[in-house]
Design an enzyme around this catalytic site. Structure first.
Site, mmCIF file in Angstrom:
data_model
loop_
_atom_site.group_PDB
_atom_site.id
_atom_site.type_symbol
_atom_site.label_atom_id
_atom_site.label_comp_id
_atom_site.label_asym_id
_atom_site.label_seq_id
_atom_site.Cartn_x
_atom_site.Cartn_y
_atom_site.Cartn_z
ATOM 1 N N LYS A 1 0.798 -1.218 -0.132
ATOM 2 C CA LYS A 1 -0.107 0.092 0.187
ATOM 3 C C LYS A 1 1.023 1.320 -0.112
ATOM 4 O O LYS A 1 1.941 1.093 0.738
ATOM 5 C CB LYS A 1 -0.795 -0.021 1.268
ATOM 6 C CG LYS A 1 -1.893 1.048 1.328
ATOM 7 C CD LYS A 1 -2.655 1.053 2.609
ATOM 8 C CE LYS A 1 -3.817 2.033 2.721
ATOM 9 N NZ LYS A 1 -4.687 1.605 3.737
ATOM 10 N N SER B 1 -9.468 1.852 3.058
ATOM 11 C CA SER B 1 -8.778 2.671 2.289
ATOM 12 C C SER B 1 -7.631 1.913 1.474
ATOM 13 O O SER B 1 -7.033 2.152 0.633
ATOM 14 C CB SER B 1 -7.995 3.782 2.916
ATOM 15 O OG SER B 1 -7.085 3.158 4.015
ATOM 16 N N SER C 1 -9.957 -0.620 7.195
ATOM 17 C CA SER C 1 -9.164 -0.512 5.769
ATOM 18 C C SER C 1 -8.609 -1.381 5.115
ATOM 19 O O SER C 1 -8.193 -1.513 4.094
ATOM 20 C CB SER C 1 -8.276 0.784 5.774
ATOM 21 O OG SER C 1 -9.165 1.891 6.093
#
Length: 473
Positions: A72, A148, A172
């Site tokens: 990420k 996210s 997330s």
């Protein structure tokens, strides 16, 4: 069969047996990404040259030797960009160091493949708040991937990554895993170092794996967990052998069903799939016990005071001075600060900074932030009481399957409420995992995944993975 569709565990066996090379895996993934990622938008950047070089020299005796992992884009990796999905860091910042998890992946032999898309500074539940691109759900391109960590979940679900790391501040990792039909694990607070993770809310953030199987989640967690002197919140406690726990089953275990997580607002088909998963565990020998987590209704309000308050402090370092977005020709220092932040931050980040600054301001601190911390204690005590009765807890991950893109673009409150079933684990600091448990047909005929959320006590990831393996379809 394409190597990109395989798992960490299966590829490791093939590598050790000499049936394939690590470069073969990278090349296969590169071809898949070139063919399909323009339609999905999972990656923000790739380092295929570096990945091939690392793969060519991979030590196959290591636990992750030669296996590609995506990161990420809020986890620092030396020499790579780390944009956090924001215009503020889109240019002018290259990571000068490795995050602890990045270093541990390298030490375990992993190959770093690329950087995945995310909601800006991890603030969002759809990856629609990314300032750089939109990520679509691989199961239905007209729907969100979740957030996210939507880029990581979408990459794994679309076979554009074998596995990935994400971060989870209020759901997330688990929520996009549920929406995309993969496994997503949020470790207990303190189990995995946060050093090198760009902070959103420091008392809530955790890094964890997104994988195709529970077995792979155990393998990846094993590599990144453990104490770290560079993170004072990372606990100096032993890390169990997670893979050893996977085959033990659930016979004799007590699994809690919290009534507050199955009430009004839960899609009936989601509830049915989660209840069916619970019944399968009961058939496997577990006892289902109804429990109560009475302060669940206050979790959203509590989270959206504490998280923005911490974000407003953490994001104050982005001022246009040392790195990142810098306004052109400022009139003075104040103008530089104001314009750099105005031009660099997106609407959701600004919204949360304003909210966080407000609840910390003089005259409002006691009314909001201090009170929210007291309610957080009550939520944590709810879980402690529950875990005095049961070994783990079963719930839905999200109230409904993945929604359509842009469906609630003008309604941030609706987005905040979509995290109501995942926030409690972060507030309490416990571990949680999303495991696919079925799918719901959309009106267009696509199958939308549904995730079963399993929650376990603080530092009880071994129990969590044991139940998850038994629940895996």
């Amino acid at each position: 069969m394409s190597l990109s569709t395989s798992t960490l565990s299966a590829l490791r066996k093939q590598l050790v047996a000499g049936e394939i090379t690590a470069v073969d895996i990278v090349d296969d993934l590169a071809s898949a990404i070139a063919a399909r990622d323009s339609d999905i938008g999972a990656y923000l950047s790739l380092d295929l040259e570096g990945a091939r070089a690392a793969a060519a020299g991979a030590d196959l005796s290591l636990p992750l030797g030669g296996l590609p992992i995506a990161l990420k884009d809020n986890i620092n990796a030396l020499g790579q960009p780390c944009t956090c999905g924001s215009r503020f860091l889109e240019t002018g910042y290259t990571a000068p160091y490795d995050a602890t998890v990045t270093r541990r992946l390298r030490d375990a032999g992993a190959v770093l493949l690329g950087r995945t898309n995310m909601d800006e500074f991890a603030m969002g539940s759809a990856t629609e708040n990314s300032a750089l691109q939109l990520t679509r759900n691989p199961r239905d391109r007209e729907r969100i991937a979740g957030g996210s960590s939507g880029g990581s979940a979408a990459a794994v679900a679309a076979d554009l990554a074998i596995a990935a790391l994400g971060s989870d501040t209020g759901g997330s990792i688990r929520q996009p895993a549920s929406h995309c039909g993969v496994v997503g694990l949020k470790p207990s607070y303190g189990r995995v170092s946060r050093y090198g993770l760009v902070a959103f809310a420091s008392s809530l953030d955790q890094i964890g794996p997104l994988t195709k199987t529970v077995e792979d989640a155990a393998l990846l967690l094993q590599a990144i967990a453990g104490p770290d002197i560079r993170d004072s919140t990372c606990l100096d406690v032993p890390v169990p052998d997670y893979s050893e726990e996977l085959g033990k089953g659930v016979a004799g275990m007590r699994l809690g069903i919290p009534k507050e997580y199955f009430g009004e607002g839960i899609d009936p088909q989601v509830r049915a799939h989660v209840e069916a998963a619970a019944k399968r565990l009961e058939t496997a020998g577990a006892e289902l016990v109804e429990i109560s987590l009475p302060h669940t209704e206050h979790a959203v309000a509590t989270y959206y005071i504490i998280a923005p308050a911490e974000a407003s402090s953490n994001l104050s370092r982005f001022d246009g001075i040392r790195y990142g977005k810098r306004a052109e020709a400022p009139a003075d220092l104040l103008d530089l600060y104001c314009r750099s932040r105005e031009e660099g931050f997106g609407p959701e980040v600004k919204r949360r900074i304003i909210l966080g600054t407000y609840v910390l301001s003089s005259g409002y601190y006691d009314a909001y932030y201090s009170r929210a911390q007291k309610v957080r204690t009550l939520i944590r005590k709810d879980f402690e009481t529950a875990f005095g009765q049961v070994d783990a807890i079963l719930t839905p991950v999200a109230p409904a399957p993945a929604r359509k893109l842009g469906e609630f673009a003008d309604d941030p409150l609706h987005e905040y409420l979509s995290d109501i079933l995942t926030l409690g684990a972060n507030l309490a600091g416990i571990c949680g995992i999303s495991v696919p448990c079925g799918s719901v047909a959309s009106e267009s005929g696509t199958q939308l995944p549904v995730g079963l959320q399993i929650l376990a006590p603080h530092l009880a990831e071994a129990t969590l993975l044991r139940v998850a393996k038994a629940a895996e379809l």
